[in-house]
Design a protein around this motif. Structure first.
Motif, short mmCIF file in Angstrom:
data_model
loop_
_atom_site.label_atom_id
_atom_site.label_comp_id
_atom_site.label_asym_id
_atom_site.label_seq_id
_atom_site.Cartn_x
_atom_site.Cartn_y
_atom_site.Cartn_z
N VAL A 111 -22.59 -42.77 -13.25
CA VAL A 111 -22.34 -42.60 -14.68
C VAL A 111 -22.93 -41.32 -15.26
N ASN A 112 -24.02 -40.81 -14.65
CA ASN A 112 -24.65 -39.62 -15.22
C ASN A 112 -25.19 -38.64 -14.17
N GLY A 113 -25.09 -38.98 -12.89
CA GLY A 113 -25.57 -38.08 -11.84
C GLY A 113 -27.07 -38.05 -11.67
N ASN A 114 -27.79 -38.94 -12.34
CA ASN A 114 -29.25 -38.93 -12.24
C ASN A 114 -29.70 -39.45 -10.87
N LEU A 115 -30.73 -38.82 -10.34
CA LEU A 115 -31.30 -39.20 -9.05
C LEU A 115 -32.11 -40.48 -9.19
N VAL A 116 -31.93 -41.39 -8.23
CA VAL A 116 -32.76 -42.60 -8.22
C VAL A 116 -33.57 -42.73 -6.93
N TYR A 117 -33.11 -42.11 -5.86
CA TYR A 117 -33.85 -42.27 -4.60
C TYR A 117 -33.34 -41.27 -3.57
N THR A 118 -34.23 -40.85 -2.69
CA THR A 118 -33.86 -40.04 -1.53
C THR A 118 -34.40 -40.71 -0.28
N ALA A 119 -33.51 -41.15 0.58
CA ALA A 119 -33.90 -41.79 1.83
C ALA A 119 -33.86 -40.76 2.95
N VAL A 120 -34.99 -40.54 3.61
CA VAL A 120 -35.07 -39.56 4.69
C VAL A 120 -34.66 -40.23 6.00
N VAL A 121 -33.59 -39.72 6.61
CA VAL A 121 -33.08 -40.26 7.87
C VAL A 121 -32.74 -39.08 8.77
N PRO A 122 -33.68 -38.65 9.62
CA PRO A 122 -33.41 -37.50 10.50
C PRO A 122 -32.22 -37.74 11.42
N GLY A 123 -31.44 -36.70 11.66
CA GLY A 123 -30.30 -36.78 12.56
C GLY A 123 -29.20 -37.68 12.05
N LEU A 124 -28.85 -37.52 10.79
CA LEU A 124 -27.97 -38.47 10.10
C LEU A 124 -26.54 -37.98 10.07
N GLU A 125 -25.58 -38.89 10.24
CA GLU A 125 -24.17 -38.62 10.02
C GLU A 125 -23.52 -39.88 9.46
N LEU A 126 -22.70 -39.71 8.43
CA LEU A 126 -21.93 -40.82 7.89
C LEU A 126 -20.78 -41.13 8.84
N ALA A 127 -20.58 -42.40 9.14
CA ALA A 127 -19.47 -42.80 10.02
C ALA A 127 -18.31 -43.34 9.19
#
Length: 795
Positions: A760-776
């Motif tokens: 709704v506004n583009g505001n950040l709520v969280y950043t999850a650190v996941v090394p070596g990541l790819e969306l499947a």
């Protein structure tokens, strides 16, 4: 791994209508009248009451406790304090092409202690700060020029020069505190109103509260004695008791909160307007109005309060019969939307849950208010003044080698052996001064912190779990099939993964079938794939039921030769395709063959019976028909289909090429400019179709930027493309590889993190650190992503 972004999650439209600003209230003209009915004051406020108008067909979404998030949390936004201060880093100064001074800070650090080295950069300009993260490569050096280019700065009046004086850290900390003002500690007004009171003079004149009001204050925080108080005081007198003897204070998720309670502030019998009380509460951006009485009694309106500063009112009522709280939010119409949206009905029987919701809503509301033109312009003027003043202070040193000559050198370069000891001594002094500043900021109480000292422990909606822990192949593209995942690889063909079975992945197609894009459409009993590359590329269509029967019968694995009857012939040489995924009666596919678009449809009910296929019709190829060809000026890099409200000559195709996003009318082939990209280099990521209250909109994603553009209503066959009050844009902290919508969130997948923001506004709520990541793949609110030989699932 590399895959086409359009192959991941185009199911957004399957939840058509979920994106609705009605969740956040509607703007109303609220009028306050005196006892004789004469109008005293009026104002336009957005009213959130957790329910819709009785005449509307809109039904608010189900509220979940997991949707309660602090937006743009300061521990994620105060980068200079968190990542730079007290650590070895570099700072540069220069002037842009318009002769405006700017500062650049760069540090090489681990990604949240996950042993993922990366560069963080902050660009300080009069218009605000820009923060980005860039990947670290031990074999590829990074220059200041390349960092500024990534921030869309390629032209300078004076090139950046490094500042060696360690005292620059103090000045840059001041810039960050100015930019992030109001993000650490907060002061909220609390006004007690008796049943029937209609003016602010009456409300401010209440000497004491009530039993239910005292109970509410106890829920909000602790009663503290002001004299000698060493914590955040919110403008109250802690020496001479001139602003009262006690107040209410709490710490919530690292934020200190001081409440200006009307009944605890000094009361004057001679002063009917209670100026001392209004001086504090009237100058608070957010005020809680605790009103006694039931819903049938006189209703509070913001126009009852004479204040040019208060932008948000939270109306709280307590119901003793069921021991619950009811909440209503009024926001001045210029305040951007902020969450969390109120539940329907907005009644809380769990008091701790209510406290958690209310405090998050108030903090988010004050942050949103600071983005209104009144506050934003004032902050920008102050920031511009500070940057120019700092630049002028540095001018005398420009010719004294304070700014050394390695302006475009590698970031954090190795010093020559002859100067190594001198450089090490300078860096040690640099770190010492930075650490002292950091300690001083912490002692002063202005430091961002991640300590969660209060609040409800709740499971976050993005927690992941292993789906397939031993998958040795890199995934090119994938999509979910029931509870399984159909995944294409470069070396092992197409595999079916199932987490409910201990059996290894099942091969569906062998490695001769090189799949680059795929969609599993279970309601239509379809699998759509783009296979091969260059001139050999084709679109293939399969019946899922036929594939399933083959797997159950353990027939031979399909090869490229077995797929001849499944290819759509006119799609030869295609490099990209996109489909519409809404609950319509017609499936549409648009295929890009160089700079030519081929529109294909399949007119068949979306929820067809899966067993209605005629005997022998193992392939659905004959069900597809070719509608028309559309020629473009260049081959598209990204495409998305946009459904018109009628489906008659108003369906559109969004295409991205060169430096622009265009809308193409499917019926006429006419092109309309949607957005021009002002950047020397453009990396198109996605164009995601979203529907707000039944009207089409697009999330245009490129480089670090995401724009929301509304493209409806349509005027005949021409889309109305113009600036809209609902349009907004924001910057990701890292360059996304793929972007997915899973309401109410939009998620960016980078090389080592998932950045989660609100749609709704583009505001950040969280950043999850996941090394070596790819969306499947993604489907509805389930995401599959690949992490170093493991496939994980997040719901």
């Amino acid at each position: 791994m590399h895959f086409s972004c359009s192959s991941a999650s185009e199911d957004l439209g399957c939840r058509r209508g979920d994106f609705s600003r009605k969740h956040y209230g509607s703007v109303e003209l609220l009028i306050s009248s005196d006892a004789d009915g004469a109008i005293q004051r009026a104002g336009r406020f957005r009213v959130e009451n957790g329910s819709s108008d009785e005449t509307s067909v809109y039904t608010p979404g189900t509220w979940r406790r997991t949707d309660v998030h602090l937006e743009n949390p300061e521990y994620h936004t105060r980068w200079f304090f968190k990542y730079f201060l007290g650590k070895v880093h570099q700072n540069y100064v220069g002037t842009d092409a318009e002769k405006n001074p700017f500062f650049l800070s760069v540090v090489l650090s681990d990604q949240n202690n996950q042993r993922v080295p990366q560069y963080r950069a902050i660009l300080w300009r009069k218009t605000g700060t820009l923060k980005i993260s860039l990947p670290y490569s031990p074999t590829k050096t990074l220059s200041v020029k390349s960092i500024l280019s990534a921030m869309n700065m390629d032209r300078f009046e004076k090139g950046p020069r490094e500042i060696l004086n360690p005292d620059i850290q103090k000045d840059l900390l001041v810039l960050e505190e100015q930019e992030e003002i109001g993000s650490v500690n907060f002061k909220f007004g609390v006004l007690f109103a008796k049943d029937g009171q209609l003016t602010d003079d009456e409300m401010f004149s209440n000497e004491k509260g009530s039993e239910s009001f005292d109970k509410f204050l106890t829920l909000m925080g602790d009663t503290v004695t002001l004299q000698g108080w060493a914590g955040y005081r919110g403008g109250l007198d802690t020496k001479n008791d001139t602003t009262g003897i006690k107040s209410i204070y709490t710490v919530y998720q690292g934020h200190e909160l001081m409440f200006h309670v009307s009944t605890l502030l000094p009361y004057s019998k001679e002063n009917k307007q209670q100026v001392e009380r209004k001086r504090h509460i009237g100058n608070d951006i957010v005020t809680i109005v605790f009103q006694e009485g039931d819903e049938a009694s006189s209703t509070f309106k913001p126009s009852m309060i004479r204040s040019h500063f208060t932008h948000i009112f939270a109306l709280v009522r307590y119901n003793s019969q069921n021991d619950s709280y009811r909440l209503k939010i009024f926001s001045e119409e210029s305040v951007p939307l902020f969450g969390p949206p109120l539940p329907s009905p907005p009644v809380f029987t769990d008091h701790q849950e209510f406290r958690d919701f209310l405090l998050v809503k108030l903090i988010n509301g004050e942050k949103a208010t600071l983005e209104t033109p009144t506050f934003a312009q004032k902050r920008q003027r102050t920031l511009d003044m500070l940057i120019r003043s700092l630049y002028q202070d540095l001018m005398p040193d420009l010719h004294k080698n304070m700014l050394n000559r390695r302006s475009f050198s590698d970031v954090l370069p190795e010093s020559p052996k002859s100067a190594r000891k001198k450089e090490e001594a300078r860096q040690a002094e640099f770190v010492r001064i930075g650490q002292a500043l950091k300690l001083k900021t912490i002692v002063r109480g202005d430091a961002p912190t991640s300590l969660v000292t209060t609040g409800i422990c709740r499971k976050e909606p993005w927690e992941s779990q292993p789906f397939c822990s031993t998958f040795p192949y890199e995934i090119v593209c994938a999509d979910s099939w029931g509870q399984s995942l159909l995944a294409a690889t470069d070396t092992a063909g197409v595999m079916l993964l199932d987490d409910t079975s201990a059996l290894p992945p099942v091969q569906v197609f062998d490695k001769t079938v090189v799949v680059k894009q795929m969609h599993v459409l279970e309601p239509q009993d379809l699998l759509i794939m783009r296979a091969d590359k260059g001139k050999d590329a084709r679109i293939y269509v399969f019946r899922l039921s036929v594939l399933k029967r083959g797997l159950e019968a353990k027939q031979l694995i399909r090869s490229k030769c077995d797929c001849r009857e499944n290819k759509l012939e006119k799609t030869k040489g295609c490099h990209l395709y996109s489909i519409n995924t809404h609950h319509g009666t017609e499936l549409r596919i648009v295929t890009a063959i160089r700079n030519k678009l081929l529109l294909i449809t399949r007119k068949q009910p979306r929820f067809e019976c899966l067993n209605t296929a005629a005997p022998g019709a193992d392939t659905p190829v004959e069900e597809f028909q070719y509608i028309r060809e559309i020629c473009l000026c260049d081959p598209p890099a990204v495409m998305a289909l946009v459904d018109g409200p009628t489906g008659e000559n108003d369906n559109m195709i969004c295409v991205a090429y060169k430096h622009q996003f265009d809308l193409i009318n499917e019926s006429t082939g006419d092109a309309y400019r949607l957005h021009h990209v002002e950047a020397s280099r453009v990396n198109f990521v996605a164009a995601i179709d979203v529907y707000e209250d039944g009207e089409a909109g697009l999330l245009l994603c490129y480089n670090y930027i995401c724009y929301y553009k509304k493209v409806c209503p349509f005027n005949g066959s021409t889309p109305m493309i113009h600036s809209n009050t609902s349009d907004f844009h924001f910057s990701w902290n890292q360059m996304p590889n793929a972007i997915v919508c899973a309401f109410p969130y939009i998620l960016a997948f980078t090389t080592d993190s998932i950045e989660i923001r609100l749609v709704v506004n583009g505001n950040l709520v969280y950043t999850a650190v996941v090394p070596g990541l790819e969306l499947a793949a993604s489907r509805f609110c389930t995401l599959f992503f690949y992490v170093t030989s493991r496939v994980c699932i997040s719901q």
